[in-house]
Design a protein around this motif. Structure first.
Motif, short mmCIF file in Angstrom:
data_model
loop_
_atom_site.label_atom_id
_atom_site.label_comp_id
_atom_site.label_asym_id
_atom_site.label_seq_id
_atom_site.Cartn_x
_atom_site.Cartn_y
_atom_site.Cartn_z
N ASP A 6 -2.61 -5.74 -1.93
CA ASP A 6 -3.51 -4.70 -2.43
C ASP A 6 -3.21 -3.43 -1.64
O ASP A 6 -3.53 -3.32 -0.45
CB ASP A 6 -4.97 -5.13 -2.22
CG ASP A 6 -5.96 -4.12 -2.74
OD1 ASP A 6 -5.53 -3.09 -3.29
OD2 ASP A 6 -7.18 -4.36 -2.60
N HIS A 7 -2.54 -2.47 -2.29
CA HIS A 7 -2.09 -1.24 -1.62
C HIS A 7 -3.21 -0.21 -1.64
O HIS A 7 -3.18 0.74 -2.43
CB HIS A 7 -0.85 -0.68 -2.32
CG HIS A 7 0.34 -1.58 -2.31
ND1 HIS A 7 0.54 -2.59 -3.23
CD2 HIS A 7 1.40 -1.62 -1.47
CE1 HIS A 7 1.67 -3.21 -2.97
NE2 HIS A 7 2.23 -2.64 -1.91
N GLY A 8 -4.18 -0.35 -0.77
CA GLY A 8 -5.30 0.57 -0.75
C GLY A 8 -4.98 1.88 -0.04
O GLY A 8 -4.03 1.97 0.74
N TYR A 9 -5.80 2.90 -0.31
CA TYR A 9 -5.67 4.16 0.42
C TYR A 9 -6.11 3.99 1.87
O TYR A 9 -5.60 4.68 2.76
CB TYR A 9 -6.53 5.25 -0.23
CG TYR A 9 -5.96 5.79 -1.52
CD1 TYR A 9 -4.84 6.60 -1.52
CD2 TYR A 9 -6.56 5.50 -2.74
CE1 TYR A 9 -4.32 7.11 -2.70
CE2 TYR A 9 -6.05 6.01 -3.93
CZ TYR A 9 -4.93 6.81 -3.90
OH TYR A 9 -4.42 7.30 -5.06
N TYR A 64 4.42 3.58 1.52
CA TYR A 64 3.84 2.35 0.96
C TYR A 64 4.88 1.24 0.82
O TYR A 64 4.53 0.06 0.85
CB TYR A 64 3.13 2.64 -0.37
CG TYR A 64 1.70 3.09 -0.16
CD1 TYR A 64 0.68 2.18 0.01
CD2 TYR A 64 1.39 4.44 -0.09
CE1 TYR A 64 -0.63 2.58 0.22
CE2 TYR A 64 0.09 4.87 0.13
CZ TYR A 64 -0.92 3.93 0.29
OH TYR A 64 -2.21 4.33 0.52
N TYR A 65 6.14 1.61 0.71
CA TYR A 65 7.18 0.58 0.71
C TYR A 65 7.28 -0.05 2.10
O TYR A 65 7.37 -1.28 2.23
CB TYR A 65 8.52 1.18 0.30
CG TYR A 65 9.64 0.15 0.23
CD1 TYR A 65 9.72 -0.73 -0.85
CD2 TYR A 65 10.58 0.05 1.24
CE1 TYR A 65 10.73 -1.68 -0.91
CE2 TYR A 65 11.59 -0.90 1.18
CZ TYR A 65 11.67 -1.76 0.10
OH TYR A 65 12.66 -2.71 0.04
N LEU A 66 7.25 0.78 3.13
CA LEU A 66 7.31 0.26 4.50
C LEU A 66 6.07 -0.58 4.82
O LEU A 66 6.17 -1.64 5.45
CB LEU A 66 7.42 1.43 5.48
CG LEU A 66 8.70 2.27 5.36
CD1 LEU A 66 8.60 3.52 6.23
CD2 LEU A 66 9.94 1.45 5.73
N LEU A 67 4.91 -0.14 4.36
CA LEU A 67 3.69 -0.93 4.56
C LEU A 67 3.75 -2.25 3.79
O LEU A 67 3.20 -3.26 4.23
CB LEU A 67 2.46 -0.11 4.12
CG LEU A 67 2.11 1.09 5.02
CD1 LEU A 67 1.10 1.98 4.32
CD2 LEU A 67 1.58 0.61 6.37
#
Length: 308
Positions: A6-9, A64-67
């Motif tokens: 889940d890619h949240g802010y 977001y790719y690194l995260l």
């Protein structure tokens, strides 16, 4: 292996892990710690370091790719899984922008499709092949983890309170009503920033996000009671403004049962009063519930043999 993210802010969540969505680059200089340190392309990054500036387009840079790589490493460690493996990512997008953002976000996460990606995390080496990316509507998918919530209610309001946005949708007979989907830029980041400014104006103190979150969640903190009272006061103000925005968006929570989820659900649920007149409230307090729902969705697509 299925890994849902889940890619949240405000935070990155997997089935078993959750960490802030901040990332600090150190270039080729090794940082002061190994904790939460990602190494990729000869550079060092500390993940989970606070929160990054709001990035409406998550594909605009590599953050977001690194995260995502950090989330995969944390989840593999939590499962005790091999550090060299193939992975299917299950992720989500808001219903209001799902069709528009889906192709670009899938391409962004699948940039090395079929090819291994090598990186390090907390001093350990990983060799991961991202084989597929499956995207689902967030919020509604999370209800797959709570099937009984839909059993006796013909209509309900789903309120997903994230870091930057609050996503609303009405669910009729177990299906999302697409025409009712709204996304309000009124998430917990707005609440925390307003609390910080209110406390600074009234006391001169500059609080951290972590301190504010601690008090809003009702957990112990060494701040003076007068300061804690100011924080709680603004938590109630935020809740009142959110409920007003929900009504203005066309959702009558006096008539509709409300399912609250997301990182802000615990804060809002603590500041709701009987006088607000909510019909019925169910709160999903686990902020990883979206990620867990994505994995359930893949299992439903692929059958019981889906592994994860």
């Amino acid at each position: 292996m299925i890994i849902a993210i889940d890619h949240g802010y405000y935070a990155i969540k997997t089935r078993n892990c959750s960490f802030p969505a901040g990332i600090t680059p150190f270039g080729d200089r090794e940082p002061y710690t190994r904790q939460n340190v990602l190494t990729f392309g000869g550079c060092f990054f500390v993940c989970g370091s606070g929160r990054q500036p709001i990035q409406r387009d998550k594909t605009a840079n590599d953050n977001y790719y690194l995260l995502t790589l950090a989330a995969i490493a944390q989840e593999l460690q939590a499962r005790g899984a091999p550090r060299e493996c193939g992975v299917t990512i299950a992720a989500g997008l808001p219903l209001t922008s799902y069709g528009r953002e889906k192709p670009a976000f899938r391409k962004y996460l699948l940039r090395n499709a079929g090819q291994p990606t090598e990186f390090g995390y907390e001093g350990k080496k990983y060799r991961i092949t991202i084989e597929e990316v499956l995207l689902f509507p967030q919020g509604f998918t999370a209800l797959m983890t709570q099937p009984d919530l839909l059993a006796d209610e013909p209509s309900m309001l789903l309120l997903d309170i994230g870091g930057w946005t609050v996503d609303l949708m009405r669910i009729d007979n177990g299906r999302p009503n697409i025409d009712t989907c709204h996304s309000l830029e009124f998430g917990m980041i707005r609440c925390i920033d307003e609390v910080r400014e209110w406390v600074r104006q009234n006391t001169g103190l500059s609080l951290t996000d972590a301190q504010i979150e601690q008090v809003l969640a009702g957990r112990p903190c060494s701040l003076e009671e007068t300061v804690r009272g100011l924080i709680r006061e603004q938590g109630r103000v935020y809740t009142e403004r959110l409920l007003s925005a929900v009504l203005e968006a066309g959702f009558d929570y006096h008539a509709l049962p409300v399912v609250m989820m997301g990182g802000g659900a615990s804060v809002v649920s603590r500041h709701i009063r009987p006088s607000d007149g909510l019909c019925r409230t169910v709160t999903l307090l686990d902020d990883r519930v979206n990620a867990q729902g994505y994995e359930r969705a893949v299992a439903a697509l692929w059958g019981d043999d889906a592994q994860g």
